[in-house]
Enzyme design. Structure first.
Site, short mmCIF file in Angstrom:
data_model
loop_
_atom_site.label_atom_id
_atom_site.label_comp_id
_atom_site.label_asym_id
_atom_site.label_seq_id
_atom_site.Cartn_x
_atom_site.Cartn_y
_atom_site.Cartn_z
N LEU A 526 0.81 -1.21 0.00
CA LEU A 526 0.00 0.00 0.00
C LEU A 526 0.84 1.26 0.00
CD1 LEU A 526 -2.66 -1.07 2.63
CD2 LEU A 526 -2.99 -0.91 0.18
N GLY A 527 2.03 1.18 0.55
CA GLY A 527 2.88 2.36 0.63
C GLY A 527 3.95 2.20 1.69
N GLY A 529 5.33 3.68 5.40
CA GLY A 529 5.05 4.46 6.60
C GLY A 529 6.30 4.72 7.40
N GLY A 530 6.12 5.35 8.57
CA GLY A 530 7.26 5.65 9.42
C GLY A 530 7.94 4.40 9.92
N GLY A 532 7.82 1.30 8.26
CA GLY A 532 8.33 0.57 7.11
C GLY A 532 7.20 0.33 6.14
N ASP A 645 0.89 13.10 17.88
CA ASP A 645 1.20 13.19 16.45
C ASP A 645 -0.08 13.17 15.62
OD1 ASP A 645 3.09 13.58 14.45
OD2 ASP A 645 3.14 11.45 13.96
#
Length: 838
Positions: A526-527, A529-530, A532, A645
């Protein structure tokens, strides 16, 4: 819905005078036969009529569908409910694209349209009013229905009309009240089929606050509605819940009756019944009926039972006590109940279940459903999981199916004809509830049981030591590994094991994850992220999941992974992403979440094309949903949590575009009496961090409030806070909004994709709330509870003070002042910036 006698308020008749005068029988609109103000369309069996009307004392003109032969001819559907015509020049016709179009003839002004994309021309379609009350747009050649009014209900549902979600098209059919008897515009009350859980329920919202729920479908009907509200000799109710749709509908069993269900502007649902020749409509009942019907009346783990007027209706479920006795003494049970002292860590210590009879089972959105388990198997499944607080049966008709609650038990009430709820308690409470110590034989059984349990605990502890020793040997670096890197990984894994070894959270086997992701196929990715890479997967039971992996190169490590697992495992809320479990395989660590098909919020609000499909109503619902999620973290969850965050890429959207807050790797626990804390390691994302946190490392609930304010302004404007705004001397969005606010031009910041289709007063209220949240002094910012109140009520708001971070830029005309670095837009994964304090 509840049994009660009464009549529907009388609605004036306007366009039906034309029927009586001229007796039109036309039921179809074609290119050559439009409908003008004064004309009337009548269904073939003369059950329904369509035409122009003015409601109540209003002089505005609307196109609507009414009953024709039923008493009082109530309106059941309105086309242009939010866009009335102020004179009698309206025309309803087929346009050049084959759409049904309402327009003002003299001024060629478009008022409303079916607005479907089709290759059809105006000669190839026609509109027809059916005896069901459904207005359909049909393709002439094939008789294919291109559009139908049943898919776009207003405040009324009729027999054979579906409520709920079509998963293939994304269409979600809900009821929304009129604003008043004189104004059919979209009101503040909505009636929705909740499709976010495996056991759907009907929800009634009032001003975006959950007001009432129906209870889950139990085989007979909606479990929170007594049988008299839906007698089986009059109606047949049904529900469909599969991969294609989650919908509910009903049919009339007697042809001579008329029936309808209406949500009104007071926040009430009523089912009405009449027959041809009757003088009026009878109410079969309404909801909510009494104080115990109000959602969450007695808070988490509370039970509501109507007593006489002198007695308080709220008590705690077995094993629980009031969280705030002082509030309960004042008859305010909103804080709910907590486990009695000594039971906070209840698990496998002789604990069992106490049966609470005849209740409306708690909100099933906090439960897991297995329709194949028996009640006994359900009890065993619940007993084996320390987080399982209660269980009950799904299908009361067949006595099969398992509902297990792993979070809070919310909105439980005593109800005639209700079901049994089995609440988990410790051995002492179990003995007290069952009269255990009144029988010496049972006392002997308890002693023997405790001895057996003690022996088992000793055995488990010995097994744990052996298993841990083997794990240590298994993680030693191989000859082909880098020695330094492997040693570090081993130490991190050991720390992780120490933190979550005994945490009650499902652990997925690596083989399950490999099968779900086709061996981590690139097509499933999917992409990034922070942590992995993030992958989409599907379990063997069809459940779609998102797998967030911790890569070795990630800037986030074991502490963030451990923090997220330990925090989010304790949280259950419809506006928080749900963690299904984790997987730890050698040096690989993964988190398994529910899959969010619409990915993250930033994909929509910061994209010119995608932003067009997100109208103001949807944006407002997202703002309110995020607010409810943050309020839960700050106030209503078992632990007081600061997210630290909160940003657009950390808000995920489900299939119905409902927001869910994600990524708790940087979150921190607070004590109930704690106001703020200090950290030497400032973490978060520039543009969302409050000034006291960014500059001094001080964080509190007001840090999240600041981030929420920034996010609110971003949702309204469609612009990022930390990006340069063309034409503005300010460094960020906050400064730009403040400048416009002071000039009285705050609406200039509204996203152009909304095309001025919004409530100006509501948008201004949200802008003002956003500015209140980003004030420089933390003490000046409202709490999330105050924000929820301000969002849902039209009260006078305080004037915002000067925001933080609004210094003006110095423009050097010798350079390109418009250049900026654009942050990447996330997919279903999230990104986190980590800033080390100097």
């Amino acid at each position: 819905m509840y049994f009660a006698k009464g009549f529907l308020f009388l609605l004036p008749q306007t366009f039906l005078l034309f029927l009586l005068q001229f007796g039109f029988s036309q039921d179809t609109i074609t290119i050559s036969k439009p409908i003008r103000d004064g004309d009337v369309l009548v269904s073939k069996g003369e059950t329904f009529a369509l035409g122009f009307f003015s409601p109540g004392a209003s002089t505005n003109r609307y196109v609507g569908i009414r009953y024709y032969r039923a008493p009082e001819q109530p309106v059941v559907w309105v086309a242009n409910r939010d866009n009335p015509i102020n004179d009698t020049s309206g025309v309803l016709s087929i346009d050049v694209h084959g759409n049904l179009l309402l327009h003002v003839e003299d001024r060629n002004q478009r008022i409303w349209s079916t607005n479907i994309v089709t290759q059809s021309s105006n000669n190839s379609t026609h509109a027809q009013l059916l005896d069901s009350g459904n207005l359909i747009l049909v393709l002439n050649k094939t008789s294919e229905v291109l559009w139908q009014s049943f898919d776009y209900p207003t405040d009324t549902t009729l027999p054979n009309m579906k409520l709920g979600l079509d998963r293939t098209t994304g269409l979600n059919r809900i009821l929304t009240s009129w604003k008043s008897k004189d104004d059919p515009g979209t009101g503040n009350c909505s009636y929705v089929l909740n499709t976010n859980s495996s056991s759907p329920e009907l929800y009634l919202y009032k001003s975006n606050i959950l007001w009432w729920r129906s209870g889950h479908w139990n085989g007979f009907g909606w479990s929170g509605v007594p049988p008299l509200s839906h007698p089986n000799y009059l109606f047949n109710f049904s529900i469909v819940n599969n991969q294609t749709e989650t919908t509910t509908s009903w049919v009339e069993l007697l042809p001579e009756i008329f029936s309808r269900l209406v949500v009104d502007e007071s926040g009430s649902i009523q089912r009405f019944l009449s027959r041809e020749g009757d003088q009026g409509w009878f109410s079969l009942g309404s909801a909510p009926l009494d104080r115990c019907d109000n959602y969450g009346k007695c808070g988490a783990f509370g039970k509501c039972q109507l007593q006489n007027d002198t007695e308080f209706e709220c008590t705690c479920l077995p094993g629980f006590q009031p969280k705030s006795p002082s509030e309960w003494s004042l008859r305010n049970a909103s804080s709910g109940c907590v486990r009695k002292r000594g039971q906070a860590s209840i698990c496998k210590s002789g604990d069992g279940f106490v049966k609470v009879e005849n209740v409306k089972l708690p909100d099933s959105s906090f439960a897991r459903v297995d329709e194949k388990l028996s009640l006994k198997e359900c009890e065993q499944q619940c007993l084996e999981n320390c987080s399982c607080a209660a269980y009950g049966v799904v299908d009361a008709k067949e006595e099969v199916g398992c509902l297990r609650w792993y979070g809070e038990l919310i909105d439980t009430r005593v109800l005639n004809g209700g079901q049994n709820l089995y609440v988990r308690v410790d051995a002492l409470e179990l003995g007290h509830s069952m009269g255990f110590f009144a029988n010496k034989r049972r006392l002997a059984i308890l002693v023997v049981g405790l001895l057996v349990i003690t022996s088992l605990l000793i055995f488990q502890f010995a097994h744990f030591l052996i298993k841990r020793k083997r794990k240590g040997r298994g993680r030693q670096p191989t000859l082909n590994s880098d020695v330094t890197a492997s040693s570090t990984t081993f130490q991190d894994s050991q720390k992780l094991d120490e933190g979550i070894e005994n945490l009650d959270l499902p652990f997925f086997d690596i083989s399950t994850i490999l099968a779900a992701t086709d061996n981590f196929s690139f097509a499933k990715r999917l992409g990034q992220g922070g942590f992995g890479p993030v992958y989409k997967g599907q379990l063997a039971n069809g459940q779609e999941i998102a797998i967030k992996t911790l890569s070795r190169s990630s800037r986030q490590g074991t502490e963030e992974f451990k923090n997220e697992v330990m925090l989010i495992a304790k949280l259950q809320h419809r506006n928080l992403v749900r963690l299904f479990g984790c997987c730890i395989h050698k040096e690989e660590k993964m988190l398994i979440y529910e899959y969010m098909p619409n990915k993250s919020l930033d994909l929509f609000i910061f994209d010119e094309i995608e932003g067009k499909i997100m109208d103001w109503r949807k944006r407002f619902e997202i703002i309110s949903g995020i607010a409810r999620g943050v309020l839960y973290l700050h106030q209503d969850s078992r632990e007081k949590i600061i997210h630290r965050d909160l940003k657009a890429s950390n808000v995920l959207l489900d299939a119905t575009m409902k927001p869910k807050i994600s990524d708790f790797g940087l979150a921190r626990l607070f004590r109930d009496d704690q106001i703020e804390a200090n950290t030497n390691r400032v973490v978060g994302t520039y543009g969302y961090m409050s000034p006291e946190y960014a500059m001094e490392g001080l964080y509190s609930i007001k840090s999240d409030v600041f981030s929420f304010g920034v996010l609110t302004l971003e949702i309204i404007s469609g612009k990022r806070n930390n990006h340069y705004l063309t034409g503005s001397p300010y460094l960020n969005l906050i400064g730009h909004v403040w400048d416009l606010w002071m000039e009285g031009k705050a609406l200039d910041i509204v996203d152009s994709s909304l095309a001025q289709v919004y409530s100006a007063s509501e948008v201004l209220r949200c802008i003002q709330i956003g500015l209140l949240c980003v004030q420089e002094q933390a003490a000046d910012r409202p709490t999330m509870a105050e924000i929820i109140f301000m969002l849902g009520n039209e009260t006078t708001l305080p004037q915002p003070g000067k925001p933080a971070f609004i210094n003006k830029r110095t423009i050097n005309y010798g350079q390109d002042s418009s250049s900026s670095t654009r942050a990447p837009t996330s997919l279903n994964d999230v990104t986190i910036s980590v800033i080390e304090a100097r």
